[in-house]
Design a protein around this motif. Structure first.
Motif, short mmCIF file in Angstrom:
data_model
loop_
_atom_site.label_atom_id
_atom_site.label_comp_id
_atom_site.label_asym_id
_atom_site.label_seq_id
_atom_site.Cartn_x
_atom_site.Cartn_y
_atom_site.Cartn_z
N PRO A 35 -3.22 -33.55 -1.26
CA PRO A 35 -1.89 -33.84 -1.54
C PRO A 35 -1.48 -33.37 -2.85
O PRO A 35 -2.24 -33.23 -3.55
CB PRO A 35 -1.82 -35.58 -1.60
CG PRO A 35 -3.51 -35.83 -1.90
CD PRO A 35 -4.17 -34.61 -1.17
N ALA A 37 -0.09 -32.89 -6.29
CA ALA A 37 -0.10 -33.50 -7.69
C ALA A 37 1.21 -34.22 -7.97
O ALA A 37 2.05 -33.35 -8.07
CB ALA A 37 -0.96 -32.77 -8.71
N PRO A 38 1.39 -35.18 -8.54
CA PRO A 38 2.62 -35.57 -9.20
C PRO A 38 2.89 -34.87 -10.47
O PRO A 38 2.02 -34.38 -11.44
CB PRO A 38 2.40 -37.13 -9.52
CG PRO A 38 0.82 -37.11 -9.93
CD PRO A 38 0.20 -36.33 -8.79
N ASN A 50 2.50 -43.20 -10.65
CA ASN A 50 2.47 -42.02 -9.88
C ASN A 50 0.92 -41.36 -9.71
O ASN A 50 0.48 -40.96 -8.60
CB ASN A 50 3.30 -40.75 -10.49
CG ASN A 50 4.82 -40.75 -10.30
OD1 ASN A 50 5.39 -41.56 -9.63
ND2 ASN A 50 5.47 -40.16 -11.18
N LEU A 51 0.31 -41.89 -10.84
CA LEU A 51 -1.14 -41.21 -10.96
C LEU A 51 -1.97 -42.37 -9.85
O LEU A 51 -2.94 -41.88 -9.29
CB LEU A 51 -1.65 -41.36 -12.37
CG LEU A 51 -3.38 -41.13 -12.45
CD1 LEU A 51 -3.48 -39.62 -11.95
CD2 LEU A 51 -3.80 -41.29 -13.85
N GLN A 53 -0.99 -43.83 -7.23
CA GLN A 53 -0.28 -43.44 -5.83
C GLN A 53 -1.18 -42.24 -5.37
O GLN A 53 -1.65 -41.92 -4.33
CB GLN A 53 1.07 -43.15 -5.78
CG GLN A 53 1.82 -44.50 -5.79
CD GLN A 53 3.35 -44.08 -5.62
OE1 GLN A 53 3.78 -43.10 -5.74
NE2 GLN A 53 4.26 -45.31 -5.54
N TYR A 54 -1.25 -41.14 -6.47
CA TYR A 54 -1.86 -39.99 -6.20
C TYR A 54 -3.68 -40.10 -5.83
O TYR A 54 -4.06 -39.70 -4.97
CB TYR A 54 -1.82 -38.98 -7.35
CG TYR A 54 -2.18 -37.64 -6.95
CD1 TYR A 54 -2.04 -36.68 -5.98
CD2 TYR A 54 -3.41 -37.09 -8.03
CE1 TYR A 54 -2.62 -35.58 -5.90
CE2 TYR A 54 -4.21 -35.76 -7.89
CZ TYR A 54 -3.70 -35.26 -6.84
OH TYR A 54 -4.50 -34.02 -6.77
N GLN A 55 -4.05 -40.82 -6.69
CA GLN A 55 -5.56 -41.35 -6.21
C GLN A 55 -5.66 -42.14 -4.96
O GLN A 55 -6.86 -41.63 -4.47
CB GLN A 55 -5.89 -42.29 -7.53
CG GLN A 55 -6.13 -41.63 -8.67
CD GLN A 55 -6.38 -42.29 -10.05
OE1 GLN A 55 -6.29 -43.59 -9.88
NE2 GLN A 55 -7.23 -41.87 -10.85
N LYS A 57 -3.78 -41.43 -2.45
CA LYS A 57 -3.48 -40.28 -1.36
C LYS A 57 -4.99 -39.43 -1.31
O LYS A 57 -5.26 -39.03 -0.21
CB LYS A 57 -2.41 -39.56 -1.76
CG LYS A 57 -1.18 -40.30 -1.34
CD LYS A 57 0.14 -39.32 -1.95
CE LYS A 57 1.46 -39.97 -1.70
NZ LYS A 57 2.36 -39.23 -2.13
#
Length: 80
Positions: A35, A37-38, A50-51, A53-55, A57
């Motif tokens: 995915p 990265a933000p 955002n971090l 959510q990224y983790q 994903k």
């Protein structure tokens, strides 16, 4: 380490379907894109959200990767 068995039987020339499908599953899992990265916003609250959510994903990606590889290994187990 022992090299992997050949996909094509040397004596009969037949394709070992289980090994072929396992190899395809490995390739699909390896080529799945991570995915994106933000981008940092400068706002620590937004960046932290955002971090997180990224983790999540990344964890979904890892789970999907493992599911594809496991499916390939099971097909190989039953078809070889």
């Amino acid at each position: 380490p022992t090299p992997p068995p050949p996909v094509v039987d040397r004596y009969t020339g037949s394709i070992k379907l289980g090994l072929l499908l396992d190899a395809v599953a490995q390739v699909l899992a390896a080529m799945a894109a991570l995915p994106p990265a933000p981008n940092p916003t400068g706002d620590s609250k937004s960046d932290m959200a955002n971090l997180i959510q990224y983790q999540a994903k990344l964890a979904q990606h890892a789970k999907r990767d493992e599911q594809v590889r496991t499916a390939g290994a099971l097909v190989k187990l039953f078809l070889v």
